[in-house]
Design an enzyme around this catalytic site. Sequence first.
Site, PDB file in Angstrom:
ATOM      1  CG  ASP A  25      -2.246   0.915   0.967  1.00 41.01           C
ATOM      2  OD1 ASP A  25      -2.253   1.509  -0.132  1.00 41.01           O
ATOM      3  OD2 ASP A  25      -2.705   1.141   1.928  1.00 41.01           O
ATOM      4  NE  ARG A  29      -1.364   6.431   1.372  1.00 38.71           N
ATOM      5  CZ  ARG A  29      -1.444   5.547   2.150  1.00 38.71           C
ATOM      6  NH1 ARG A  29      -1.102   5.806   3.413  1.00 38.71           N
ATOM      7  NH2 ARG A  29      -1.891   4.516   1.838  1.00 38.71           N
ATOM      8  CD1 TRP A  30       7.591   6.789  -2.565  1.00 39.53           C
ATOM      9  CD2 TRP A  30       6.958   7.037  -4.866  1.00 39.53           C
ATOM     10  NE1 TRP A  30       8.672   6.671  -3.319  1.00 39.53           N
ATOM     11  CE2 TRP A  30       8.308   6.850  -4.550  1.00 39.53           C
ATOM     12  CE3 TRP A  30       6.346   7.359  -6.187  1.00 39.53           C
ATOM     13  CZ2 TRP A  30       9.341   7.214  -5.832  1.00 39.53           C
ATOM     14  CZ3 TRP A  30       7.392   7.385  -7.065  1.00 39.53           C
ATOM     15  CH2 TRP A  30       8.784   7.298  -6.938  1.00 39.53           C
ATOM     16  CG  ASN A  73      -7.436  -2.610  -6.299  1.00 34.69           C
ATOM     17  OD1 ASN A  73      -6.630  -3.410  -5.857  1.00 34.69           O
ATOM     18  ND2 ASN A  73      -7.836  -1.682  -5.321  1.00 34.69           N
ATOM     19  CD1 TRP A  74     -12.352  -5.937 -10.433  1.00 33.27           C
ATOM     20  CD2 TRP A  74     -11.434  -5.385 -12.487  1.00 33.27           C
ATOM     21  NE1 TRP A  74     -11.790  -7.299 -10.839  1.00 33.27           N
ATOM     22  CE2 TRP A  74     -10.962  -6.748 -11.903  1.00 33.27           C
ATOM     23  CE3 TRP A  74     -11.018  -4.786 -13.371  1.00 33.27           C
ATOM     24  CZ2 TRP A  74     -10.491  -7.440 -12.992  1.00 33.27           C
ATOM     25  CZ3 TRP A  74     -10.222  -5.308 -14.104  1.00 33.27           C
ATOM     26  CH2 TRP A  74      -9.860  -6.735 -14.132  1.00 33.27           C
ATOM     27  NE  ARG A  76      -7.462   1.580  -6.138  1.00 34.27           N
ATOM     28  CZ  ARG A  76      -6.077   2.045  -5.563  1.00 34.27           C
ATOM     29  NH1 ARG A  76      -5.142   2.633  -6.181  1.00 34.27           N
ATOM     30  NH2 ARG A  76      -6.083   1.551  -4.382  1.00 34.27           N
TER      31      ARG A  76
HETATM   32  C1  FPP Z   1      -2.038   0.234  -3.339  1.00 32.61           C
HETATM   33  O1  FPP Z   1      -1.622   1.685  -3.285  1.00 32.61           O
HETATM   34  C2  FPP Z   1      -1.482  -0.808  -4.505  1.00 32.61           C
HETATM   35  C3  FPP Z   1      -2.082  -1.189  -5.554  1.00 32.61           C
HETATM   36  C4  FPP Z   1      -3.737  -0.939  -5.492  1.00 32.61           C
HETATM   37  C5  FPP Z   1      -1.631  -1.821  -6.526  1.00 32.61           C
HETATM   38  C6  FPP Z   1      -0.447  -2.762  -6.073  1.00 32.61           C
HETATM   39  C7  FPP Z   1       0.140  -2.864  -7.414  1.00 32.61           C
HETATM   40  C8  FPP Z   1       1.609  -2.952  -7.769  1.00 32.61           C
HETATM   41  C9  FPP Z   1       2.707  -2.763  -6.800  1.00 32.61           C
HETATM   42  C10 FPP Z   1       2.128  -3.049  -9.248  1.00 32.61           C
HETATM   43  C11 FPP Z   1       1.615  -4.221  -9.858  1.00 32.61           C
HETATM   44  C12 FPP Z   1       2.007  -5.404  -9.280  1.00 32.61           C
HETATM   45  C13 FPP Z   1       2.698  -6.497  -9.877  1.00 32.61           C
HETATM   46  C14 FPP Z   1       2.931  -7.685  -9.035  1.00 32.61           C
HETATM   47  C15 FPP Z   1       3.439  -6.142 -11.176  1.00 32.61           C
HETATM   48  P1  FPP Z   1      -2.558   2.833  -3.442  1.00 32.61           P
HETATM   49  O2  FPP Z   1      -2.552   3.069  -5.001  1.00 32.61           O
HETATM   50  O3  FPP Z   1      -3.780   2.132  -2.750  1.00 32.61           O
HETATM   51  O4  FPP Z   1      -1.820   3.774  -2.623  1.00 32.61           O
HETATM   52  P2  FPP Z   1      -2.542   5.201  -1.934  1.00 32.61           P
HETATM   53  O5  FPP Z   1      -3.178   4.291  -0.854  1.00 32.61           O
HETATM   54  O6  FPP Z   1      -1.337   5.751  -1.476  1.00 32.61           O
HETATM   55  O7  FPP Z   1      -3.383   5.739  -2.922  1.00 32.61           O
END
Ligand code: FPP
Length: 257
Positions: A25, A29-30, A73-74, A76
């Site tokens: 997660d 934010r990064w 996540n769909w 989003r």
């Molecule tokens: C959560 O961060 C991350 C995800 C929903 C996706 C994770 C996917 C990857 C690391 C890349 C693809 C994976 C592979 C195995 C190639 P967020 O977007 O919810 O972050 P936030 O909470 O800061 O908005």
Amino acid sequence: MPPSAARPAPVDREKVPAHVAIIMDGNGRWARQRGLPRIEGHRRGVETVRTVTNAARELGVRMLTLYAFSVENWKRPQDEVGALMGLLEFYLKKELKTFVKDRVRLRTIGRIEDLPAGVQKHLRHTIAETAHFTDYTLVLALNYGSRTEVVDAARAYAAAVAAGKEKLNDGSWTTFNRYLSTADLPDPDLIIRTSGETRLSNFLLLQGAYAELVFTPVLWPDFTKADLAEACAEYARRERRYGLTSEQIKPAPAASS
Ligand code: FPP
């Protein structure tokens, strides 16, 4: 747990968790902290996937499960979903050689059949090409959610009962477990969530019944081998009792002659 220490904390090899599962997660934010689009965070997140896959193997972990895409996540924005699927396909295409070189077996959990055809094709190919490796397994949770998994399992179990393949009265956890997408996988010993959130978000809710949980403020793109080692060291300090007392799980003192 403190954020990235310079050097990995030493981990007692005896107490390394066999199966580590991670809720990756903080990509968004990064990116936001750097004024970048969210997809840049995911791109950097893929780099961390590579680093952590290696790091876990080097630390002696036997299985690593990564929550890469949830059933939720769909919902989003479409461009983010499309970009994530693109990254996944690119990753699979590029990583096959490394998996074979490093003897990494790839597995998935989740409703893979709903993923784009290109992603499915690369998943099937990579899974088939790495199926014979036994030392280390990377499990990607894709289109995964515990509640969906339980509903699917209950449906399959009911169908097996109706077909006379299972007896309803014999129902036990061991029997039901065979219908989950993790049927042939061990339960996670340690579940880590990055980015400071302290939720499980529909991830391995049943399988993680006895898992140790470690939450770290580090955002996924910044997560390093040292952070993983620190989480494993924290795991090693915990006492897993499985409902028993502390005294019950301590080895009996050697009998004096
Ligand atoms: C959560 O961060 C991350 C995800 C929903 C996706 C994770 C996917 C990857 C690391 C890349 C693809 C994976 C592979 C195995 C190639 P967020 O977007 O919810 O972050 P936030 O909470 O800061 O908005």
